[in-house]
Scaffold this motif. Structure first.
Motif, PDB file in Angstrom:
ATOM      1  N   GLU A  23      27.930  62.310  48.577  1.00  0.00           N
ATOM      2  CA  GLU A  23      28.810  61.640  47.531  1.00  0.00           C
ATOM      3  C   GLU A  23      29.563  60.383  47.948  1.00  0.00           C
ATOM      4  N   LEU A  24      30.267  60.460  49.264  1.00  0.00           N
ATOM      5  CA  LEU A  24      30.752  59.152  49.718  1.00  0.00           C
ATOM      6  C   LEU A  24      29.708  57.835  49.995  1.00  0.00           C
ATOM      7  N   GLU A  25      28.605  58.201  50.533  1.00  0.00           N
ATOM      8  CA  GLU A  25      27.572  57.235  50.743  1.00  0.00           C
ATOM      9  C   GLU A  25      26.670  56.851  49.692  1.00  0.00           C
ATOM     10  N   SER A  26      26.847  57.348  48.525  1.00  0.00           N
ATOM     11  CA  SER A  26      25.810  57.266  47.324  1.00  0.00           C
ATOM     12  C   SER A  26      27.083  56.606  46.282  1.00  0.00           C
ATOM     13  N   ASN A  27      28.249  56.406  46.461  1.00  0.00           N
ATOM     14  CA  ASN A  27      29.173  55.840  45.387  1.00  0.00           C
ATOM     15  C   ASN A  27      29.017  54.332  45.573  1.00  0.00           C
ATOM     16  N   PRO A  28      28.598  53.670  44.596  1.00  0.00           N
ATOM     17  CA  PRO A  28      28.772  52.154  44.778  1.00  0.00           C
ATOM     18  C   PRO A  28      30.093  51.558  44.939  1.00  0.00           C
ATOM     19  N   LEU A  29      31.228  52.198  44.358  1.00  0.00           N
ATOM     20  CA  LEU A  29      32.419  51.696  44.191  1.00  0.00           C
ATOM     21  C   LEU A  29      32.992  51.674  45.829  1.00  0.00           C
ATOM     22  N   VAL A  30      32.877  52.855  46.723  1.00  0.00           N
ATOM     23  CA  VAL A  30      32.898  53.108  48.200  1.00  0.00           C
ATOM     24  C   VAL A  30      32.541  52.174  48.944  1.00  0.00           C
ATOM     25  N   THR A  35      28.323  48.319  53.100  1.00  0.00           N
ATOM     26  CA  THR A  35      26.948  47.763  52.721  1.00  0.00           C
ATOM     27  C   THR A  35      26.585  47.309  51.359  1.00  0.00           C
ATOM     28  N   GLY A  36      27.161  48.127  50.679  1.00  0.00           N
ATOM     29  CA  GLY A  36      26.538  47.696  49.124  1.00  0.00           C
ATOM     30  C   GLY A  36      25.424  48.516  48.592  1.00  0.00           C
ATOM     31  N   ILE A 145      45.738  38.248  61.393  1.00  0.00           N
ATOM     32  CA  ILE A 145      44.488  37.564  61.009  1.00  0.00           C
ATOM     33  C   ILE A 145      44.034  36.447  62.178  1.00  0.00           C
ATOM     34  N   VAL A 146      42.859  36.809  62.567  1.00  0.00           N
ATOM     35  CA  VAL A 146      42.231  35.896  63.510  1.00  0.00           C
ATOM     36  C   VAL A 146      41.090  35.044  63.165  1.00  0.00           C
ATOM     37  N   LYS A 147      40.637  35.357  61.950  1.00  0.00           N
ATOM     38  CA  LYS A 147      39.470  34.577  61.508  1.00  0.00           C
ATOM     39  C   LYS A 147      38.936  34.940  60.111  1.00  0.00           C
ATOM     40  N   LYS A 148      38.777  33.730  59.465  1.00  0.00           N
ATOM     41  CA  LYS A 148      38.200  34.016  58.063  1.00  0.00           C
ATOM     42  C   LYS A 148      36.737  33.663  57.958  1.00  0.00           C
ATOM     43  N   PHE A 149      35.787  33.969  57.073  1.00  0.00           N
ATOM     44  CA  PHE A 149      34.262  33.742  57.192  1.00  0.00           C
ATOM     45  C   PHE A 149      33.801  34.360  56.186  1.00  0.00           C
ATOM     46  N   ILE A 150      32.538  33.807  55.739  1.00  0.00           N
ATOM     47  CA  ILE A 150      31.714  34.543  54.902  1.00  0.00           C
ATOM     48  C   ILE A 150      30.733  35.502  55.704  1.00  0.00           C
ATOM     49  N   SER A 151      30.786  36.821  55.157  1.00  0.00           N
ATOM     50  CA  SER A 151      30.166  37.687  56.020  1.00  0.00           C
ATOM     51  C   SER A 151      28.723  37.561  55.687  1.00  0.00           C
ATOM     52  N   ASP A 152      27.800  37.893  56.800  1.00  0.00           N
ATOM     53  CA  ASP A 152      26.545  37.556  56.957  1.00  0.00           C
ATOM     54  C   ASP A 152      25.661  38.692  55.928  1.00  0.00           C
ATOM     55  N   ASP A 153      26.082  39.950  55.894  1.00  0.00           N
ATOM     56  CA  ASP A 153      25.431  41.158  55.099  1.00  0.00           C
ATOM     57  C   ASP A 153      25.797  41.020  53.709  1.00  0.00           C
ATOM     58  N   MET A 154      27.109  40.865  53.400  1.00  0.00           N
ATOM     59  CA  MET A 154      27.633  40.997  51.954  1.00  0.00           C
ATOM     60  C   MET A 154      27.604  39.667  51.273  1.00  0.00           C
ATOM     61  N   ASN A 155      27.553  38.498  52.036  1.00  0.00           N
ATOM     62  CA  ASN A 155      27.844  37.152  51.512  1.00  0.00           C
ATOM     63  C   ASN A 155      29.220  37.291  50.784  1.00  0.00           C
ATOM     64  N   LEU A 156      30.143  37.702  51.183  1.00  0.00           N
ATOM     65  CA  LEU A 156      31.542  37.759  50.712  1.00  0.00           C
ATOM     66  C   LEU A 156      32.560  37.180  51.832  1.00  0.00           C
ATOM     67  N   PRO A 157      33.585  36.395  51.180  1.00  0.00           N
ATOM     68  CA  PRO A 157      34.790  35.862  52.113  1.00  0.00           C
ATOM     69  C   PRO A 157      35.364  37.126  52.643  1.00  0.00           C
ATOM     70  N   GLU A 158      35.379  37.170  54.045  1.00  0.00           N
ATOM     71  CA  GLU A 158      35.909  38.442  54.909  1.00  0.00           C
ATOM     72  C   GLU A 158      37.021  37.557  55.871  1.00  0.00           C
ATOM     73  N   THR A 159      37.866  38.592  56.355  1.00  0.00           N
ATOM     74  CA  THR A 159      38.748  38.478  57.286  1.00  0.00           C
ATOM     75  C   THR A 159      38.719  39.269  58.601  1.00  0.00           C
ATOM     76  N   LYS A 160      38.694  38.752  59.691  1.00  0.00           N
ATOM     77  CA  LYS A 160      38.717  39.563  61.076  1.00  0.00           C
ATOM     78  C   LYS A 160      40.318  39.705  61.308  1.00  0.00           C
ATOM     79  N   TYR A 161      40.434  40.999  61.550  1.00  0.00           N
ATOM     80  CA  TYR A 161      42.284  41.181  61.967  1.00  0.00           C
ATOM     81  C   TYR A 161      42.040  41.792  63.222  1.00  0.00           C
ATOM     82  N   GLU A 162      43.152  41.923  64.106  1.00  0.00           N
ATOM     83  CA  GLU A 162      43.348  42.297  65.446  1.00  0.00           C
ATOM     84  C   GLU A 162      44.692  42.895  65.443  1.00  0.00           C
TER      85      GLU A 162
END
Length: 165
Positions: A23-30, A35-36, A145-162
């Motif tokens: 149920e978790l891994e087949s919900n497109p909203l989750v 991964t999408g 926040i340590v880095k902002k970038f476009i994710s390779d897998d989803m092609n979305l703006p993403e942020t790395k936090y630490e």
């Protein structure tokens, strides 16, 4: 049991988790900011078996655990600790019906405490910028926040936090 919080506990995944895991891994909203990719029951069963088999591997660096509510032992999601020799990354996924109950914050707080017992010095998390709920949780828990970038897998703006522990 791996660790517990006020309302939740975390344990290893078991084959009996297949229905809620699917149920978790087949919900497109989750999966929207992960991964999408929605998977079939058979694909999720194979993934669950693979995740379970990792518990027996020495020097495993990819831990995915089940999150359950204490009150009724209901599976509500998964939590991850991934080590890549550089960073210790955390993550979580909750079944949609359990969103907006404070479980995301609670499980992240518990995971931080658990990581301290493992003597981990720094945690990282990657979040799609559109995922405001997770962004708010990390900021509330003092991740920086340590880095902002476009994710390779989803092609979305993403942020790395630490967070230094």
């Amino acid at each position: 049991m791996i660790f517990k919080t006020h309302r939740l506990f975390v344990r290893k995944l078991i084959l009996e988790d297949l229905v809620p895991f699917h149920e978790l891994e087949s919900n497109p909203l989750v999966l929207k900011y992960a991964t999408g990719e929605v998977k079939s029951l058979q694909e999720n069963e194979q993934e669950l078996k693979e995740l379970i088999s990792r518990y027996k591997v020495s020097k495993n660096d990819f831990w995915i655990y089940a999150i359950l509510r204490k009150q009724d032992h209901q599976f509500i999601g998964t939590v991850a600790l991934v080590k890549d020799n550089i960073d210790d990354e955390i993550g979580y996924r909750l079944l949609e019906k359990f969103w907006k109950n404070g479980y995301g914050t609670e499980i992240c707080e518990g995971l931080i405490m658990y990581c301290k017992t493992l003597k981990i010095n720094k945690l990282v998390a990657y979040v799609a910028d559109e995922n405001r709920a997770s962004t708010k949780i990390l900021e509330k828990l003092n991740f920086k926040i340590v880095k902002k970038f476009i994710s390779d897998d989803m092609n979305l703006p993403e942020t790395k936090y630490e967070l230094y522990l």
